[in-house]
Write a protein that holds these residues in place. Sequence first.
Motif, PDB file in Angstrom:
ATOM      1  N   LEU A 107     -20.141  31.730  41.567  1.00  0.00           N
ATOM      2  CA  LEU A 107     -21.125  32.678  42.093  1.00  0.00           C
ATOM      3  C   LEU A 107     -20.861  32.978  43.567  1.00  0.00           C
ATOM      4  CD1 LEU A 107     -24.311  31.271  40.309  1.00  0.00           C
ATOM      5  CD2 LEU A 107     -22.947  33.264  39.635  1.00  0.00           C
ATOM      6  N   GLY A 108     -20.369  31.980  44.298  1.00  0.00           N
ATOM      7  CA  GLY A 108     -20.026  32.174  45.704  1.00  0.00           C
ATOM      8  C   GLY A 108     -18.879  33.166  45.863  1.00  0.00           C
ATOM      9  N   ALA A 109     -17.902  33.076  44.967  1.00  0.00           N
ATOM     10  CA  ALA A 109     -16.768  33.993  45.020  1.00  0.00           C
ATOM     11  C   ALA A 109     -17.233  35.429  44.747  1.00  0.00           C
ATOM     12  CB  ALA A 109     -15.701  33.571  44.014  1.00  0.00           C
ATOM     13  N   PHE A 110     -18.134  35.604  43.779  1.00  0.00           N
ATOM     14  CA  PHE A 110     -18.690  36.949  43.518  1.00  0.00           C
ATOM     15  C   PHE A 110     -19.449  37.453  44.742  1.00  0.00           C
ATOM     16  CE2 PHE A 110     -18.331  38.818  39.261  1.00  0.00           C
ATOM     17  CZ  PHE A 110     -17.608  37.837  38.605  1.00  0.00           C
ATOM     18  N   ALA A 111     -20.277  36.594  45.327  1.00  0.00           N
ATOM     19  CA  ALA A 111     -21.088  37.019  46.478  1.00  0.00           C
ATOM     20  C   ALA A 111     -20.179  37.469  47.618  1.00  0.00           C
ATOM     21  CB  ALA A 111     -21.990  35.870  46.929  1.00  0.00           C
ATOM     22  N   HIS A 112     -19.042  36.777  47.765  1.00  0.00           N
ATOM     23  CA  HIS A 112     -18.168  37.037  48.897  1.00  0.00           C
ATOM     24  C   HIS A 112     -17.259  38.244  48.676  1.00  0.00           C
ATOM     25  CE1 HIS A 112     -16.528  35.738  52.688  1.00  0.00           C
ATOM     26  NE2 HIS A 112     -15.311  35.981  52.218  1.00  0.00           N
ATOM     27  N   GLN A 113     -16.678  38.330  47.474  1.00  0.00           N
ATOM     28  CA  GLN A 113     -15.680  39.387  47.238  1.00  0.00           C
ATOM     29  C   GLN A 113     -16.248  40.627  46.553  1.00  0.00           C
ATOM     30  OE1 GLN A 113     -12.302  37.391  45.333  1.00  0.00           O
ATOM     31  NE2 GLN A 113     -11.317  37.279  47.332  1.00  0.00           N
ATOM     32  N   ALA A 114     -17.457  40.502  45.998  1.00  0.00           N
ATOM     33  CA  ALA A 114     -18.094  41.666  45.376  1.00  0.00           C
ATOM     34  C   ALA A 114     -19.526  41.754  45.899  1.00  0.00           C
ATOM     35  CB  ALA A 114     -18.075  41.549  43.853  1.00  0.00           C
ATOM     36  N   PRO A 115     -19.666  41.993  47.214  1.00  0.00           N
ATOM     37  CA  PRO A 115     -21.002  42.003  47.820  1.00  0.00           C
ATOM     38  C   PRO A 115     -21.916  42.988  47.095  1.00  0.00           C
ATOM     39  CG  PRO A 115     -19.301  42.692  49.426  1.00  0.00           C
ATOM     40  CD  PRO A 115     -18.597  42.306  48.174  1.00  0.00           C
ATOM     41  N   GLY A 116     -23.149  42.564  46.878  1.00  0.00           N
ATOM     42  CA  GLY A 116     -24.095  43.430  46.183  1.00  0.00           C
ATOM     43  C   GLY A 116     -24.118  43.196  44.687  1.00  0.00           C
ATOM     44  N   PHE A 117     -23.122  42.479  44.162  1.00  0.00           N
ATOM     45  CA  PHE A 117     -23.134  42.199  42.726  1.00  0.00           C
ATOM     46  C   PHE A 117     -24.386  41.393  42.387  1.00  0.00           C
ATOM     47  CE2 PHE A 117     -22.504  39.041  39.381  1.00  0.00           C
ATOM     48  CZ  PHE A 117     -22.278  39.881  38.305  1.00  0.00           C
ATOM     49  N   ASP A 118     -25.042  41.803  41.309  1.00  0.00           N
ATOM     50  CA  ASP A 118     -26.256  41.110  40.881  1.00  0.00           C
ATOM     51  C   ASP A 118     -26.113  40.757  39.402  1.00  0.00           C
ATOM     52  OD1 ASP A 118     -28.754  40.202  40.245  1.00  0.00           O
ATOM     53  OD2 ASP A 118     -29.830  41.953  41.029  1.00  0.00           O
ATOM     54  N   ALA A 119     -26.077  39.459  39.114  1.00  0.00           N
ATOM     55  CA  ALA A 119     -25.884  39.003  37.723  1.00  0.00           C
ATOM     56  C   ALA A 119     -26.999  39.510  36.812  1.00  0.00           C
ATOM     57  CB  ALA A 119     -25.814  37.476  37.681  1.00  0.00           C
ATOM     58  N   ARG A 120     -28.129  39.879  37.421  1.00  0.00           N
ATOM     59  CA  ARG A 120     -29.268  40.336  36.602  1.00  0.00           C
ATOM     60  C   ARG A 120     -29.115  41.786  36.153  1.00  0.00           C
ATOM     61  NH1 ARG A 120     -33.503  38.571  41.102  1.00  0.00           N
ATOM     62  NH2 ARG A 120     -31.917  39.785  42.171  1.00  0.00           N
ATOM     63  N   SER A 121     -28.049  42.463  36.661  1.00  0.00           N
ATOM     64  CA  SER A 121     -27.946  43.903  36.422  1.00  0.00           C
ATOM     65  C   SER A 121     -27.361  44.270  35.061  1.00  0.00           C
ATOM     66  CB  SER A 121     -27.117  44.549  37.536  1.00  0.00           C
ATOM     67  OG  SER A 121     -25.780  44.105  37.455  1.00  0.00           O
ATOM     68  N   GLY A 122     -26.846  43.304  34.307  1.00  0.00           N
ATOM     69  CA  GLY A 122     -26.294  43.649  32.994  1.00  0.00           C
ATOM     70  C   GLY A 122     -25.593  42.473  32.353  1.00  0.00           C
ATOM     71  N   PRO A 123     -25.081  42.670  31.128  1.00  0.00           N
ATOM     72  CA  PRO A 123     -24.404  41.591  30.415  1.00  0.00           C
ATOM     73  C   PRO A 123     -23.167  41.102  31.177  1.00  0.00           C
ATOM     74  CG  PRO A 123     -24.800  43.473  28.966  1.00  0.00           C
ATOM     75  CD  PRO A 123     -25.125  43.918  30.354  1.00  0.00           C
ATOM     76  N   VAL A 124     -22.928  39.814  31.136  1.00  0.00           N
ATOM     77  CA  VAL A 124     -21.729  39.233  31.713  1.00  0.00           C
ATOM     78  C   VAL A 124     -20.840  38.757  30.561  1.00  0.00           C
ATOM     79  CG1 VAL A 124     -20.816  37.353  33.126  1.00  0.00           C
ATOM     80  CG2 VAL A 124     -22.870  38.579  33.850  1.00  0.00           C
ATOM     81  N   VAL A 125     -19.565  39.109  30.613  1.00  0.00           N
ATOM     82  CA  VAL A 125     -18.627  38.760  29.541  1.00  0.00           C
ATOM     83  C   VAL A 125     -17.707  37.640  30.009  1.00  0.00           C
ATOM     84  CG1 VAL A 125     -16.821  39.637  28.009  1.00  0.00           C
ATOM     85  CG2 VAL A 125     -18.686  41.156  28.744  1.00  0.00           C
ATOM     86  N   ILE A 126     -17.603  36.598  29.213  1.00  0.00           N
ATOM     87  CA  ILE A 126     -16.692  35.488  29.527  1.00  0.00           C
ATOM     88  C   ILE A 126     -15.600  35.462  28.460  1.00  0.00           C
ATOM     89  CG2 ILE A 126     -16.515  33.001  29.997  1.00  0.00           C
ATOM     90  CD1 ILE A 126     -18.773  33.974  31.622  1.00  0.00           C
ATOM     91  N   LEU A 127     -14.347  35.489  28.880  1.00  0.00           N
ATOM     92  CA  LEU A 127     -13.233  35.370  27.942  1.00  0.00           C
ATOM     93  C   LEU A 127     -12.835  33.908  27.869  1.00  0.00           C
ATOM     94  CD1 LEU A 127     -11.127  38.404  29.231  1.00  0.00           C
ATOM     95  CD2 LEU A 127     -12.882  38.385  27.449  1.00  0.00           C
ATOM     96  N   GLY A 128     -12.900  33.335  26.666  1.00  0.00           N
ATOM     97  CA  GLY A 128     -12.567  31.931  26.489  1.00  0.00           C
ATOM     98  C   GLY A 128     -13.802  31.124  26.119  1.00  0.00           C
ATOM     99  N   ALA A 129     -13.574  29.951  25.531  1.00  0.00           N
ATOM    100  CA  ALA A 129     -14.708  29.131  25.095  1.00  0.00           C
ATOM    101  C   ALA A 129     -14.469  27.648  25.390  1.00  0.00           C
ATOM    102  CB  ALA A 129     -14.950  29.344  23.598  1.00  0.00           C
ATOM    103  N   GLY A 130     -13.600  27.367  26.371  1.00  0.00           N
ATOM    104  CA  GLY A 130     -13.351  25.983  26.771  1.00  0.00           C
ATOM    105  C   GLY A 130     -14.333  25.542  27.846  1.00  0.00           C
ATOM    106  N   GLY A 131     -13.991  24.455  28.530  1.00  0.00           N
ATOM    107  CA  GLY A 131     -14.883  23.890  29.543  1.00  0.00           C
ATOM    108  C   GLY A 131     -15.197  24.869  30.667  1.00  0.00           C
ATOM    109  N   ALA A 132     -14.175  25.595  31.146  1.00  0.00           N
ATOM    110  CA  ALA A 132     -14.379  26.524  32.260  1.00  0.00           C
ATOM    111  C   ALA A 132     -15.311  27.661  31.833  1.00  0.00           C
ATOM    112  CB  ALA A 132     -13.048  27.082  32.738  1.00  0.00           C
ATOM    113  N   ALA A 133     -15.154  28.116  30.586  1.00  0.00           N
ATOM    114  CA  ALA A 133     -16.001  29.192  30.061  1.00  0.00           C
ATOM    115  C   ALA A 133     -17.454  28.720  29.950  1.00  0.00           C
ATOM    116  CB  ALA A 133     -15.486  29.637  28.692  1.00  0.00           C
TER     117      ALA A 133
END
Length: 276
Positions: A107-133
């Motif tokens: 979330l810190g990386a999003f805040a820093h490199q995509a300022p204004g991004f709001d996770a509440r604004s729409g669906p978030v897609v994750i590719l993969g289903a391991g631990g990191a996902a």
Amino acid sequence: TVVAGVAGNPVRHSLSPVLHNAWLEAAGLDGVYVAFCPPADNFERFANGLRGGAIRGLNVTLPFKEAALAVSDRATPRAETAEAANLLLFEADGTITADNTDGLGLLGAFAHQAPGFDARSGPVVILGAGGAARGAAAAFKEAGAPQVRIVNRTLAKAEFVAGALGVVGRAYALDASDEALSGAAAVVNATSAGLTNGGRLDVSLKATPEAAVIMDMVYQPLITPFLAEAQALGRRTVDGLEMLIRQAAPSFEAFFGRPPPESADVRSLALRALEQ
Ligand code: SKM
């Protein structure tokens, strides 16, 4: 001298020593951060051997994050939710505390490199289903994403991860990725594709909205084929190196008792190390 480190197998590629040692030097602290490569099948013995001893803490990377949680005596709620730990603290009384700062890093990386991004604004897609996902999915759910879509080659695994998210979770097979990507606020590659040369995902980002932010957890190379496609489409991107730095900062504070000094430009240092 306060000693901390990173444990992984392999661990040679890790940039954690570069980051933490640069911060230590800039802060003028008496500490050192070293890399450990315990046997892949016996993290437990390695960690138990460090109890109550000279080391303050460890970052833990692949393939030990689940084992790290298992060997601990207590864990923070975010480590329990992720079912994995990337941070172990060796307490003076011989016990081990487990934590997980990967969600903060993401979330810190999003805040820093995509300022204004709001996770509440729409669906978030994750590719993969391991631990990191799993960790990323939990972090976006926590940040208020209205829906978290898990896309995976094996649908059953995607269903498992999505199921753990409750009503927020949805699972998609790889051949339904266009459907998953439509309307997405963000797309995160949490598979290891990109770690190997030429590793490419069978996912095209064309179906993403123009405003979608695309992130790759892989940082070697910094601009993966996935991020290159996103940039070619004009999408905003977030890279895996920024996530690494932003999960390292709270780790540093846990080890050495103060936040990292802002004066150290660890991103440039890490980029130089990546080029070598
Ligand atoms: O979670 C982090 C870990 O703390 C350190 C790391 C590394 O050194 O490459 C990668 C991530 O797994």
